[in-house]
Write a protein that holds these residues in place. Sequence first.
Motif, mmCIF file in Angstrom:
data_model
loop_
_atom_site.group_PDB
_atom_site.id
_atom_site.type_symbol
_atom_site.label_atom_id
_atom_site.label_comp_id
_atom_site.label_asym_id
_atom_site.label_seq_id
_atom_site.Cartn_x
_atom_site.Cartn_y
_atom_site.Cartn_z
ATOM 1 N N MET A 149 50.407 45.604 45.631
ATOM 2 C CA MET A 149 50.864 45.244 44.296
ATOM 3 C C MET A 149 52.162 44.460 44.362
ATOM 4 S SD MET A 149 51.992 47.601 41.022
ATOM 5 C CE MET A 149 53.533 48.103 41.800
ATOM 6 N N PHE A 150 53.118 44.951 45.163
ATOM 7 C CA PHE A 150 54.389 44.241 45.274
ATOM 8 C C PHE A 150 54.216 42.888 45.954
ATOM 9 C CE2 PHE A 150 56.660 48.521 44.896
ATOM 10 C CZ PHE A 150 57.044 48.272 43.594
ATOM 11 N N ASP A 151 53.279 42.783 46.898
ATOM 12 C CA ASP A 151 52.975 41.471 47.481
ATOM 13 C C ASP A 151 52.510 40.508 46.391
ATOM 14 O OD1 ASP A 151 53.537 42.418 50.026
ATOM 15 O OD2 ASP A 151 51.433 42.696 50.591
ATOM 16 N N PHE A 152 51.591 40.964 45.567
ATOM 17 C CA PHE A 152 51.039 40.129 44.498
ATOM 18 C C PHE A 152 52.117 39.690 43.521
ATOM 19 C CE2 PHE A 152 49.070 40.060 40.174
ATOM 20 C CZ PHE A 152 48.319 38.906 40.325
ATOM 21 N N LEU A 153 53.041 40.593 43.218
ATOM 22 C CA LEU A 153 54.093 40.292 42.246
ATOM 23 C C LEU A 153 55.247 39.494 42.836
ATOM 24 C CD1 LEU A 153 54.199 43.758 40.451
ATOM 25 C CD2 LEU A 153 53.233 41.633 39.546
ATOM 26 N N GLY A 154 55.255 39.338 44.163
ATOM 27 C CA GLY A 154 56.294 38.529 44.788
ATOM 28 C C GLY A 154 57.570 39.265 45.113
ATOM 29 N N ALA A 155 57.530 40.591 45.191
ATOM 30 C CA ALA A 155 58.726 41.338 45.593
ATOM 31 C C ALA A 155 59.030 41.055 47.062
ATOM 32 C CB ALA A 155 58.515 42.834 45.377
ATOM 33 N N PRO A 156 60.296 40.870 47.432
ATOM 34 C CA PRO A 156 60.642 40.576 48.825
ATOM 35 C C PRO A 156 60.204 41.688 49.766
ATOM 36 C CG PRO A 156 62.501 40.148 47.373
ATOM 37 C CD PRO A 156 61.478 40.846 46.544
ATOM 38 N N ALA A 157 59.977 41.315 51.009
ATOM 39 C CA ALA A 157 59.527 42.286 52.020
ATOM 40 C C ALA A 157 60.542 43.395 52.224
ATOM 41 C CB ALA A 157 59.233 41.569 53.332
ATOM 42 N N ASP A 158 61.834 43.098 52.021
ATOM 43 C CA ASP A 158 62.872 44.102 52.243
ATOM 44 C C ASP A 158 63.348 44.748 50.945
ATOM 45 O OD1 ASP A 158 64.118 41.899 51.160
ATOM 46 O OD2 ASP A 158 65.797 41.885 52.587
ATOM 47 N N SER A 159 62.600 44.585 49.862
ATOM 48 C CA SER A 159 63.001 45.175 48.585
ATOM 49 C C SER A 159 63.004 46.693 48.674
ATOM 50 C CB SER A 159 62.045 44.732 47.471
ATOM 51 O OG SER A 159 62.284 45.485 46.302
ATOM 52 N N PRO A 160 64.039 47.350 48.153
ATOM 53 C CA PRO A 160 64.053 48.820 48.110
ATOM 54 C C PRO A 160 62.884 49.397 47.321
ATOM 55 C CG PRO A 160 66.239 47.936 47.660
ATOM 56 C CD PRO A 160 65.298 46.774 47.660
ATOM 57 N N LEU A 161 62.300 48.608 46.419
ATOM 58 C CA LEU A 161 61.147 49.089 45.665
ATOM 59 C C LEU A 161 60.004 49.494 46.584
ATOM 60 C CD1 LEU A 161 61.063 46.412 42.811
ATOM 61 C CD2 LEU A 161 61.762 48.795 42.594
ATOM 62 N N ARG A 162 59.891 48.833 47.721
ATOM 63 C CA ARG A 162 58.794 49.115 48.645
ATOM 64 C C ARG A 162 58.978 50.448 49.381
ATOM 65 N NH1 ARG A 162 55.432 44.759 49.782
ATOM 66 N NH2 ARG A 162 56.086 42.719 48.985
ATOM 67 N N LYS A 163 60.177 50.989 49.340
ATOM 68 C CA LYS A 163 60.463 52.235 50.056
ATOM 69 C C LYS A 163 60.370 53.462 49.157
ATOM 70 C CE LYS A 163 63.533 49.823 53.277
ATOM 71 N NZ LYS A 163 64.915 49.715 53.820
ATOM 72 N N GLN A 164 60.311 53.255 47.846
ATOM 73 C CA GLN A 164 60.259 54.385 46.930
ATOM 74 C C GLN A 164 58.824 54.873 46.777
ATOM 75 O OE1 GLN A 164 61.634 52.559 43.236
ATOM 76 N NE2 GLN A 164 59.542 52.343 42.510
ATOM 77 N N GLU A 165 58.671 56.088 46.274
ATOM 78 C CA GLU A 165 57.366 56.608 45.892
ATOM 79 C C GLU A 165 57.078 56.132 44.470
ATOM 80 O OE1 GLU A 165 55.162 58.900 47.603
ATOM 81 O OE2 GLU A 165 56.326 58.289 49.346
ATOM 82 N N GLY A 166 56.040 55.338 44.297
ATOM 83 C CA GLY A 166 55.686 54.840 42.974
ATOM 84 C C GLY A 166 56.073 53.386 42.782
ATOM 85 N N GLY A 167 55.429 52.742 41.801
ATOM 86 C CA GLY A 167 55.617 51.316 41.585
ATOM 87 C C GLY A 167 56.525 50.958 40.436
#
Length: 360
Positions: A149-167
Amino acid sequence: FQILCPIFIYKLYAMKTKFLLFILFLTGSSSCQTTAPGSRKAGWPSAAEGMSLTRLAFGSCNQHNLPQPLWNDILATNPQLWIWLGDNVYGDSEDMAVLKQKYDAQKQIPDYQKLTASVPVIGIWDDHDYGVNDGGAEYPKKRESQQLMFDFLGAPADSPLRKQEGGYSAHTYGSGDKQVKVILLDGRYFREPLQRVDGVYQPNQTGTFLGEAQWRWLEKELTNSKAAVHVIGCGIQFIPEEQRLEQWANFPQARRRFFDLLAKTKPPGVVLLSGDRHIGEISRYQPDGMPYPIHEVTSSGLTHAATQNTSEANQHRIGPIVNQLNFGLLEIDWSQPKPQVNLQIRGKENAVFVSEKVSF
Protein backbone atom coordinates in the motif's frame (compact mmCIF):
# COMPACT_ATOMS: atom_id res chain seq x y z
CA PHE A 1 35.24 49.57 -15.43
CA GLN A 2 37.58 46.64 -14.82
CA ILE A 3 37.50 47.44 -11.12
CA LEU A 4 33.79 48.17 -10.75
CA CYS A 5 32.45 45.29 -12.89
CA PRO A 6 33.55 42.42 -10.56
CA ILE A 7 32.18 44.33 -7.57
CA PHE A 8 28.84 44.79 -9.34
CA ILE A 9 28.63 41.07 -10.27
CA TYR A 10 29.49 40.05 -6.71
CA LYS A 11 26.70 42.25 -5.32
CA LEU A 12 24.21 40.76 -7.79
CA TYR A 13 25.27 37.25 -6.76
CA ALA A 14 24.89 38.13 -3.07
CA MET A 15 21.41 39.58 -3.66
CA LYS A 16 20.40 36.45 -5.62
CA THR A 17 21.65 34.19 -2.85
CA LYS A 18 19.72 36.08 -0.20
CA PHE A 19 16.59 35.97 -2.37
CA LEU A 20 16.87 32.19 -2.83
CA LEU A 21 17.39 31.69 0.90
CA PHE A 22 14.31 33.81 1.56
CA ILE A 23 12.21 31.71 -0.86
CA LEU A 24 13.47 28.50 0.73
CA PHE A 25 12.50 29.84 4.13
CA LEU A 26 8.99 30.65 2.96
CA THR A 27 8.37 27.30 1.26
CA GLY A 28 9.97 25.34 4.07
CA SER A 29 7.73 26.99 6.64
CA SER A 30 4.53 26.01 4.85
CA SER A 31 5.21 22.57 3.46
CA CYS A 32 3.45 19.35 4.30
CA GLN A 33 4.23 17.41 7.45
CA THR A 34 3.38 13.73 7.54
CA THR A 35 3.13 12.28 10.99
CA ALA A 36 3.84 8.77 12.19
CA PRO A 37 4.61 7.49 15.69
CA GLY A 38 8.09 8.58 16.67
CA SER A 39 8.50 11.06 13.85
CA ARG A 40 7.15 14.47 12.93
CA LYS A 41 8.11 14.27 9.25
CA ALA A 42 7.80 11.07 7.29
CA GLY A 43 8.56 12.59 3.90
CA TRP A 44 5.34 11.88 2.05
CA PRO A 45 4.81 14.30 -0.87
CA SER A 46 3.64 17.76 0.04
CA ALA A 47 0.70 19.48 -1.61
CA ALA A 48 1.00 22.96 -3.09
CA GLU A 49 3.96 24.10 -1.00
CA GLY A 50 3.61 27.73 -0.03
CA MET A 51 -0.17 27.63 -0.58
CA SER A 52 -3.14 26.91 1.65
CA LEU A 53 -5.27 24.01 0.49
CA THR A 54 -8.54 25.06 -1.10
CA ARG A 55 -9.51 21.99 -3.18
CA LEU A 56 -9.21 18.36 -2.04
CA ALA A 57 -10.58 15.50 -4.16
CA PHE A 58 -11.17 11.95 -2.96
CA GLY A 59 -12.78 8.65 -3.84
CA SER A 60 -12.85 4.89 -3.37
CA CYS A 61 -13.84 1.53 -4.87
CA ASN A 62 -11.67 1.45 -7.96
CA GLN A 63 -11.18 -1.73 -9.99
CA HIS A 64 -8.08 -1.66 -12.18
CA ASN A 65 -9.62 -3.77 -14.98
CA LEU A 66 -12.83 -1.75 -15.35
CA PRO A 67 -13.25 1.51 -17.29
CA GLN A 68 -12.14 4.52 -15.24
CA PRO A 69 -13.99 7.47 -16.75
CA LEU A 70 -13.69 9.99 -13.90
CA TRP A 71 -9.98 10.88 -13.79
CA ASN A 72 -10.21 13.68 -16.36
CA ASP A 73 -13.25 15.10 -14.57
CA ILE A 74 -11.33 14.98 -11.30
CA LEU A 75 -8.37 16.77 -12.89
CA ALA A 76 -10.72 19.41 -14.28
CA THR A 77 -11.53 20.50 -10.72
CA ASN A 78 -7.85 21.46 -10.24
CA PRO A 79 -7.38 19.56 -6.96
CA GLN A 80 -4.30 20.23 -4.85
CA LEU A 81 -4.54 16.80 -3.24
CA TRP A 82 -6.04 13.39 -4.03
CA ILE A 83 -7.09 11.13 -1.13
CA TRP A 84 -7.71 7.41 -1.64
CA LEU A 85 -10.33 6.07 0.80
CA GLY A 86 -9.94 2.35 0.23
CA ASP A 87 -10.58 -0.44 -2.25
CA ASN A 88 -8.04 1.45 -4.32
CA VAL A 89 -7.55 -1.83 -6.18
CA TYR A 90 -9.33 -5.15 -5.75
CA GLY A 91 -6.55 -7.42 -4.53
CA ASP A 92 -8.38 -10.02 -2.44
CA SER A 93 -5.44 -12.38 -2.15
CA GLU A 94 -2.84 -13.71 0.27
CA ASP A 95 -0.42 -13.83 -2.66
CA MET A 96 1.51 -10.57 -2.56
CA ALA A 97 2.62 -11.02 -6.18
CA VAL A 98 -1.04 -10.91 -7.21
CA LEU A 99 -1.72 -7.81 -5.10
CA LYS A 100 1.39 -6.06 -6.44
CA GLN A 101 0.42 -6.87 -10.03
CA LYS A 102 -2.93 -5.15 -9.51
CA TYR A 103 -1.37 -2.08 -7.92
CA ASP A 104 1.12 -1.92 -10.81
CA ALA A 105 -1.71 -2.22 -13.33
CA GLN A 106 -3.52 0.71 -11.71
CA LYS A 107 -0.40 2.84 -11.87
CA GLN A 108 -0.25 2.21 -15.64
CA ILE A 109 -3.73 3.62 -16.34
CA PRO A 110 -2.95 6.65 -18.57
CA ASP A 111 -5.58 8.97 -17.09
CA TYR A 112 -4.53 8.06 -13.55
CA GLN A 113 -0.93 8.81 -14.55
CA LYS A 114 -2.08 12.30 -15.57
CA LEU A 115 -3.37 12.83 -12.05
CA THR A 116 -0.29 11.49 -10.26
CA ALA A 117 1.98 13.59 -12.51
CA SER A 118 0.47 16.82 -11.18
CA VAL A 119 -1.40 16.08 -7.93
CA PRO A 120 0.04 14.72 -4.65
CA VAL A 121 -1.58 11.45 -3.54
CA ILE A 122 -2.19 10.11 -0.02
CA GLY A 123 -4.60 7.47 1.21
CA ILE A 124 -5.68 4.53 3.32
CA TRP A 125 -6.89 1.06 2.42
CA ASP A 126 -10.18 -0.73 2.98
CA ASP A 127 -10.81 -4.46 2.75
CA HIS A 128 -10.21 -5.40 -0.90
CA ASP A 129 -6.83 -3.67 -1.16
CA TYR A 130 -6.05 -4.84 2.38
CA GLY A 131 -6.30 -8.33 0.90
CA VAL A 132 -9.54 -9.96 2.06
CA ASN A 133 -13.21 -9.01 1.76
CA ASP A 134 -14.52 -7.54 5.05
CA GLY A 135 -11.27 -8.63 6.72
CA GLY A 136 -9.59 -7.50 9.88
CA ALA A 137 -6.77 -8.39 12.26
CA GLU A 138 -6.94 -12.08 11.34
CA TYR A 139 -5.56 -11.49 7.81
CA PRO A 140 -2.15 -13.25 7.82
CA LYS A 141 -0.45 -11.04 5.22
CA LYS A 142 -1.32 -7.63 6.69
CA ARG A 143 2.32 -6.59 7.25
CA GLU A 144 3.33 -7.45 3.71
CA SER A 145 0.19 -5.84 2.30
CA GLN A 146 0.92 -2.65 4.28
CA GLN A 147 4.25 -2.28 2.47
CA LEU A 148 2.57 -2.66 -0.92
CA MET A 149 0.00 0.00 0.00
CA PHE A 150 2.75 2.45 0.92
CA ASP A 151 4.60 1.56 -2.29
CA PHE A 152 1.47 2.39 -4.29
CA LEU A 153 0.98 5.68 -2.44
CA GLY A 154 4.60 6.71 -2.94
CA ALA A 155 5.77 6.71 0.68
CA PRO A 156 9.60 6.71 0.85
CA ALA A 157 11.37 3.43 1.56
CA ASP A 158 12.72 4.84 4.84
CA SER A 159 9.43 6.37 6.01
CA PRO A 160 8.66 5.68 9.69
CA LEU A 161 5.15 4.79 8.54
CA ARG A 162 6.54 1.53 7.19
CA LYS A 163 7.79 0.52 10.64
CA GLN A 164 4.53 1.03 12.53
CA GLU A 165 1.75 -1.50 12.99
CA GLY A 166 -1.10 -0.33 10.76
CA GLY A 167 -1.47 1.99 7.79
CA TYR A 168 -2.77 5.13 9.53
CA SER A 169 -1.13 8.55 8.99
CA ALA A 170 -1.63 12.30 9.41
CA HIS A 171 -0.65 15.06 6.98
CA THR A 172 -0.65 18.80 7.71
CA TYR A 173 -0.72 21.36 4.89
CA GLY A 174 -0.38 25.13 4.91
CA SER A 175 0.80 27.45 7.67
CA GLY A 176 -0.40 29.93 10.25
CA ASP A 177 -4.17 30.11 10.58
CA LYS A 178 -4.73 28.32 7.24
CA GLN A 179 -3.58 24.84 8.13
CA VAL A 180 -5.45 21.71 7.07
CA LYS A 181 -4.75 18.40 8.81
CA VAL A 182 -5.76 15.18 7.05
CA ILE A 183 -5.98 12.19 9.39
CA LEU A 184 -6.39 8.76 7.80
CA LEU A 185 -7.54 5.95 10.09
CA ASP A 186 -6.90 2.24 9.59
CA GLY A 187 -10.10 0.29 10.24
CA ARG A 188 -8.63 -3.07 9.15
CA TYR A 189 -5.28 -3.92 10.72
CA PHE A 190 -6.52 -4.15 14.34
CA ARG A 191 -10.21 -4.86 13.81
CA GLU A 192 -11.68 -7.86 15.63
CA PRO A 193 -14.14 -10.18 13.84
CA LEU A 194 -17.83 -9.60 13.21
CA GLN A 195 -20.61 -12.16 12.99
CA ARG A 196 -23.02 -12.04 10.06
CA VAL A 197 -26.56 -13.41 10.37
CA ASP A 198 -28.79 -13.52 7.27
CA GLY A 199 -26.50 -11.05 5.56
CA VAL A 200 -26.59 -8.55 8.43
CA TYR A 201 -23.51 -7.82 10.55
CA GLN A 202 -24.19 -8.11 14.26
CA PRO A 203 -22.81 -5.50 16.70
CA ASN A 204 -19.56 -6.38 18.45
CA GLN A 205 -20.13 -4.50 21.69
CA THR A 206 -16.62 -4.79 23.14
CA GLY A 207 -14.38 -5.62 20.16
CA THR A 208 -11.24 -3.71 19.23
CA PHE A 209 -11.54 -1.55 16.13
CA LEU A 210 -8.58 0.84 15.84
CA GLY A 211 -6.24 -0.78 18.37
CA GLU A 212 -4.93 1.06 21.43
CA ALA A 213 -1.76 2.40 19.77
CA GLN A 214 -3.84 4.02 17.04
CA TRP A 215 -6.32 5.43 19.56
CA ARG A 216 -3.48 7.06 21.55
CA TRP A 217 -1.95 8.44 18.35
CA LEU A 218 -5.31 9.87 17.22
CA GLU A 219 -5.87 11.64 20.53
CA LYS A 220 -2.40 13.16 20.31
CA GLU A 221 -3.00 14.34 16.74
CA LEU A 222 -6.24 16.03 17.73
CA THR A 223 -4.98 17.48 21.00
CA ASN A 224 -1.81 19.03 19.60
CA SER A 225 -3.23 20.21 16.30
CA LYS A 226 -3.00 23.84 15.22
CA ALA A 227 -5.08 23.26 12.09
CA ALA A 228 -8.24 25.22 11.32
CA VAL A 229 -9.74 22.35 9.30
CA HIS A 230 -9.50 18.65 10.22
CA VAL A 231 -10.34 16.12 7.52
CA ILE A 232 -10.63 12.61 9.02
CA GLY A 233 -10.92 9.69 6.62
CA CYS A 234 -11.55 5.97 7.02
CA GLY A 235 -12.55 3.20 4.64
CA ILE A 236 -15.93 2.60 6.29
CA GLN A 237 -18.70 4.95 7.36
CA PHE A 238 -18.57 6.77 10.71
CA ILE A 239 -22.08 8.22 11.13
CA PRO A 240 -24.70 5.95 9.47
CA GLU A 241 -26.26 3.35 11.74
CA GLU A 242 -29.07 1.63 9.83
CA GLN A 243 -27.41 -0.04 6.86
CA ARG A 244 -26.68 -3.76 7.17
CA LEU A 245 -23.10 -3.91 5.96
CA GLU A 246 -19.80 -2.66 7.43
CA GLN A 247 -19.85 0.56 9.44
CA TRP A 248 -18.41 2.02 12.63
CA ALA A 249 -21.82 1.29 14.21
CA ASN A 250 -20.90 -2.42 14.12
CA PHE A 251 -18.59 -1.50 17.01
CA PRO A 252 -20.85 0.72 19.14
CA GLN A 253 -18.26 1.21 21.87
CA ALA A 254 -15.61 2.30 19.36
CA ARG A 255 -18.02 4.64 17.57
CA ARG A 256 -19.00 6.24 20.87
CA ARG A 257 -15.34 6.51 21.85
CA PHE A 258 -14.54 8.27 18.57
CA PHE A 259 -17.23 10.91 18.93
CA ASP A 260 -16.45 11.33 22.65
CA LEU A 261 -12.83 11.99 21.67
CA LEU A 262 -13.94 14.70 19.24
CA ALA A 263 -16.08 16.25 21.98
CA LYS A 264 -13.15 16.07 24.42
CA THR A 265 -10.51 17.60 22.13
CA LYS A 266 -12.92 19.88 20.18
CA PRO A 267 -10.80 20.27 17.05
CA PRO A 268 -12.15 22.99 14.76
CA GLY A 269 -13.50 22.30 11.32
CA VAL A 270 -13.98 18.52 11.41
CA VAL A 271 -15.13 16.88 8.17
CA LEU A 272 -15.32 13.08 7.91
CA LEU A 273 -14.63 11.15 4.68
CA SER A 274 -15.48 7.52 3.92
CA GLY A 275 -15.90 5.10 1.03
CA ASP A 276 -16.77 1.38 0.66
CA ARG A 277 -20.50 1.58 -0.06
CA HIS A 278 -20.67 2.06 -3.86
CA ILE A 279 -22.93 5.02 -3.19
CA GLY A 280 -22.39 8.65 -2.31
CA GLU A 281 -24.13 10.54 0.49
CA ILE A 282 -23.63 13.29 3.04
CA SER A 283 -24.53 12.60 6.67
CA ARG A 284 -24.77 15.02 9.60
CA TYR A 285 -24.57 14.26 13.32
CA GLN A 286 -23.87 16.38 16.40
CA PRO A 287 -22.30 14.33 19.21
CA ASP A 288 -22.99 15.29 22.82
CA GLY A 289 -20.49 17.92 23.92
CA MET A 290 -19.51 18.93 20.37
CA PRO A 291 -20.04 22.65 19.68
CA TYR A 292 -21.09 22.09 16.04
CA PRO A 293 -22.53 19.26 13.92
CA ILE A 294 -20.14 16.86 12.19
CA HIS A 295 -20.59 16.21 8.48
CA GLU A 296 -19.45 13.07 6.68
CA VAL A 297 -19.02 12.73 2.92
CA THR A 298 -19.17 9.16 1.61
CA SER A 299 -17.84 8.85 -1.95
CA SER A 300 -17.90 5.47 -3.69
CA GLY A 301 -17.35 4.14 -6.31
CA LEU A 302 -15.03 5.31 -8.98
CA THR A 303 -15.57 2.35 -11.33
CA HIS A 304 -18.76 0.62 -10.21
CA ALA A 305 -21.78 1.87 -8.29
CA ALA A 306 -24.81 0.26 -6.64
CA THR A 307 -27.34 1.60 -9.14
CA GLN A 308 -30.08 -0.52 -7.56
CA ASN A 309 -29.68 1.25 -4.22
CA THR A 310 -32.30 3.99 -4.38
CA SER A 311 -33.81 4.20 -0.89
CA GLU A 312 -31.43 2.95 1.79
CA ALA A 313 -32.37 4.18 5.27
CA ASN A 314 -30.06 6.71 6.92
CA GLN A 315 -31.61 9.03 9.50
CA HIS A 316 -28.52 11.23 9.32
CA ARG A 317 -28.47 11.75 5.54
CA ILE A 318 -28.96 15.22 4.12
CA GLY A 319 -29.71 15.49 0.43
CA PRO A 320 -30.19 12.58 -1.96
CA ILE A 321 -28.46 9.22 -2.15
CA VAL A 322 -26.07 8.99 -5.13
CA ASN A 323 -26.07 5.64 -6.92
CA GLN A 324 -23.95 6.64 -9.93
CA LEU A 325 -20.16 6.71 -10.39
CA ASN A 326 -18.88 9.51 -8.21
CA PHE A 327 -15.98 11.28 -6.52
CA GLY A 328 -15.85 13.77 -3.67
CA LEU A 329 -14.57 17.33 -3.55
CA LEU A 330 -13.96 19.72 -0.64
CA GLU A 331 -13.65 23.41 -1.45
CA ILE A 332 -12.28 25.49 1.42
CA ASP A 333 -13.02 29.23 1.54
CA TRP A 334 -10.44 31.02 3.68
CA SER A 335 -11.83 34.53 3.05
CA GLN A 336 -14.19 34.42 6.05
CA PRO A 337 -13.19 34.91 9.72
CA LYS A 338 -13.63 31.13 10.05
CA PRO A 339 -13.15 28.80 7.09
CA GLN A 340 -16.16 27.57 5.19
CA VAL A 341 -16.12 24.19 3.43
CA ASN A 342 -18.26 23.24 0.47
CA LEU A 343 -18.87 19.47 0.52
CA GLN A 344 -19.61 18.02 -2.91
CA ILE A 345 -20.24 14.68 -4.57
CA ARG A 346 -19.65 14.84 -8.30
CA GLY A 347 -19.93 12.52 -11.27
CA LYS A 348 -19.29 12.33 -15.00
CA GLU A 349 -18.77 15.67 -16.74
CA ASN A 350 -18.48 17.13 -13.24
CA ALA A 351 -22.19 16.93 -12.58
CA VAL A 352 -22.79 17.99 -8.96
CA PHE A 353 -25.04 15.40 -7.31
CA VAL A 354 -24.93 16.84 -3.77
CA SER A 355 -23.52 20.07 -2.38
CA GLU A 356 -23.57 21.31 1.21
CA LYS A 357 -21.77 24.37 2.58
CA VAL A 358 -20.70 24.18 6.21
CA SER A 359 -19.05 26.70 8.51
CA PHE A 360 -17.59 26.19 11.96
